[in-house]
Design an enzyme around this catalytic site. Structure first.
Site, PDB file in Angstrom:
ATOM      1  CB  CYS A 258       0.998   0.130  -3.539  1.00  0.00           C
ATOM      2  SG  CYS A 258       1.629  -1.754  -2.653  1.00  0.00           S
ATOM      3  CB  ALA A 259      -1.756   3.160  -7.900  1.00  0.00           C
ATOM      4  CE  LYS A 264       6.673   7.099  -5.438  1.00  0.00           C
ATOM      5  NZ  LYS A 264       5.967   7.556  -4.294  1.00  0.00           N
ATOM      6  CB  CYS A 382       7.678   7.787   1.962  1.00  0.00           C
ATOM      7  SG  CYS A 382       6.215   7.213   2.798  1.00  0.00           S
TER       8      CYS A 382
END
Length: 448
Positions: A258-259, A264, A382
């Protein structure tokens, strides 16, 4: 120039700033756009009229309403003020800035770029707020903590006696953190370059590749030579630590499932020393397009972007068992980033949480197929809610016996030299109150 003119000696006058804050809050209430997008758009449109101090004051005024949202609502009901952003803004000025009625009447005079004049019934209700404290004994624990009902039960379950302290920390001003791109520079060289231009930073306490702005002022980050050269990216320390926990190494096959815009992905490419094969996947083409620009600026050459049609895209099936590391930075409620996005806590409800939990389950089930024997699946959010974190992992492990959970503390000690910062050795859980960074969760699973 008069304070009530459209432009003051240093930018917008106080009355014009107040009206602009009201417009921003109204747009926030009437649209699904996040606050940072609205602020960015407004600041860009008014860049010739706004000084840096204007931007700071505007953001503080808007954030104050959002950070006191539940308590302001309670007070509006007590004094019988209409429930809208105008009332919220005026009440916030009285309860949190000690404004009085003559000040508000001066600021709200109905002139161009001013809020409408105060009505008699408004004045009568606002007078009842004078001298009052924002907190009241009749408010319940969640209200005093500015925690929405849909998240309160989960956060109380995970934090226990620290619930109130954790919620207060989620209302603090966020840090400004940067990840050094070790493909191009070292943290020391980057800090020295920034300092030479008056941009003061210090090393982050936990991440070995992080810098934190140590004092306000100086140039805008994007105008520094270090940023233009691709030496650093804006990234919270917690996010950096999650990327380090992936354990990506030179020559590996790695997926960032899930870029998004590639935050990341960039960190993983640096850990891989620009070798091996890194695939950045997402279902949103616009996000992947933003990643393209960032990857080029950072000098990344080992990454490809792949748009997926859905969570269960055919490419996932074709690539079964091919990857050493699979990172799932799952879509979530974002409770760990409330200090940066205070609007997000009021834009979601129980239905949104239920849908997110189901989506996370589907993503876990799909992406886990990519992991080779002996490879690792890293699930991260998050969020601070156990429904999206520990509960998800326990559910997955109960139905996927080929995977086992590794000790997050052991992985930390392999990858990072600082002391392990979480209470649970099984899961990495970070929060503003405990760690001074955004809230993050990570679990490391291995296919046996």
């Amino acid at each position: 120039m008069s304070e009530n003119q459209t432009k003051s000696a240093y930018g917008l006058g106080r009355a014009a700033r107040l009206n602009l804050a009201y417009e921003i809050l109204t747009e926030l209430a009437e649209t699904s756009r996040p606050l940072d997008a609205i602020l960015s758009s407004r600041f860009r449109h008014l860049q010739d009229a706004l000084e840096r101090r204007d931007r700071r004051d505007l953001e503080q005024r808007v954030r104050s309403v959002l950070l006191h949202y539940r308590r302001l609502l309670w007070w509006l009901k007590q004094v019988r003020l209409d429930i809208n952003m105008r009332s919220m803004l005026l009440a916030d000025m009285i309860l949190n800035d000690d404004a009085d009625i003559p000040q508000l009447e001066k600021l709200c005079n109905g002139a161009h770029n001013r809020m409408d004049m105060l009505r008699k019934e408004e004045i009568a209700s606002l007078k009842r707020l004078l001298g009052k404290d924002i907190n009241h004994p009749d408010m319940n624990e969640a209200m005093l903590a500015e925690c929405p009902d849909w998240a309160a039960a989960g956060l109380k379950r995970i934090f226990g006696d620290d619930f109130a302290a954790e919620m207060r920390a989620l209302g603090d001003k966020p840090t400004s953190d940067f990840r050094v791109n070790t493909l191009l520079a070292s943290p020391a060289d980057t800090a020295e370059s920034l300092a030479s231009q008056g941009f003061k930073v210090e090393a982050t306490p936990l991440s070995p590749i992080g810098l934190r702005q140590s004092q306000p002022g100086g140039p805008i980050l994007s105008e520094t030579e270090a940023f233009r050269q691709g030496w650093l990216e804006v990234q919270d320390e917690g996010s950096q630590l999650v990327a380090l926990m992936v354990g990506a190494k030179k020559g590996m096959q790695v997926v960032d499932f899930c870029a998004g815009a590639g935050g990341k992905t960039l960190a993983l490419a640096a850990e891989m020393e620009n070798s091996g094969h890194l695939v950045a996947c997402d279902v949103h083409s616009k996000r992947l397009n933003r990643a393209k620009v960032r990857l080029k600026r950072a000098g990344v050459v080992n990454a490809e972007r792949r748009q997926l049609e859905s969570t269960f895209d055919k490419w996932v099936k074709k690539s079964r068992g091919k990857f050493d590391r699979v990172l799932i930075d799952a879509p979530c409620s974002g409770t760990g980033t409330w200090r940066r996005n205070p609007d997000s806590k009021w834009s979601k409800d129980e239905t949104d949480l239920t849908e997110l939990v189901q989506l996370q389950k589907e993503i876990l089930d799909s992406a886990s197929r990519l992991v080779k024997s002996g490879g690792r699946l890293i699930y991260a959010t998050c969020s601070l809610l156990p429904e999206e974190n520990e509960d998800q992992i326990e559910r997955f492990l109960s139905s996927n016996t080929a995977f086992k959970r590794l000790s997050a503390q052991d992985i930390w000690q392999e990858r990072i030299t600082t002391d392990y910062p979480a209470k649970d050795p099984n899961y990495l859980r970070l929060s503003p109150y405990q760690n001074g960074c955004d809230g993050f969760f990570a679990a490391i699973l291995e296919r046996e």
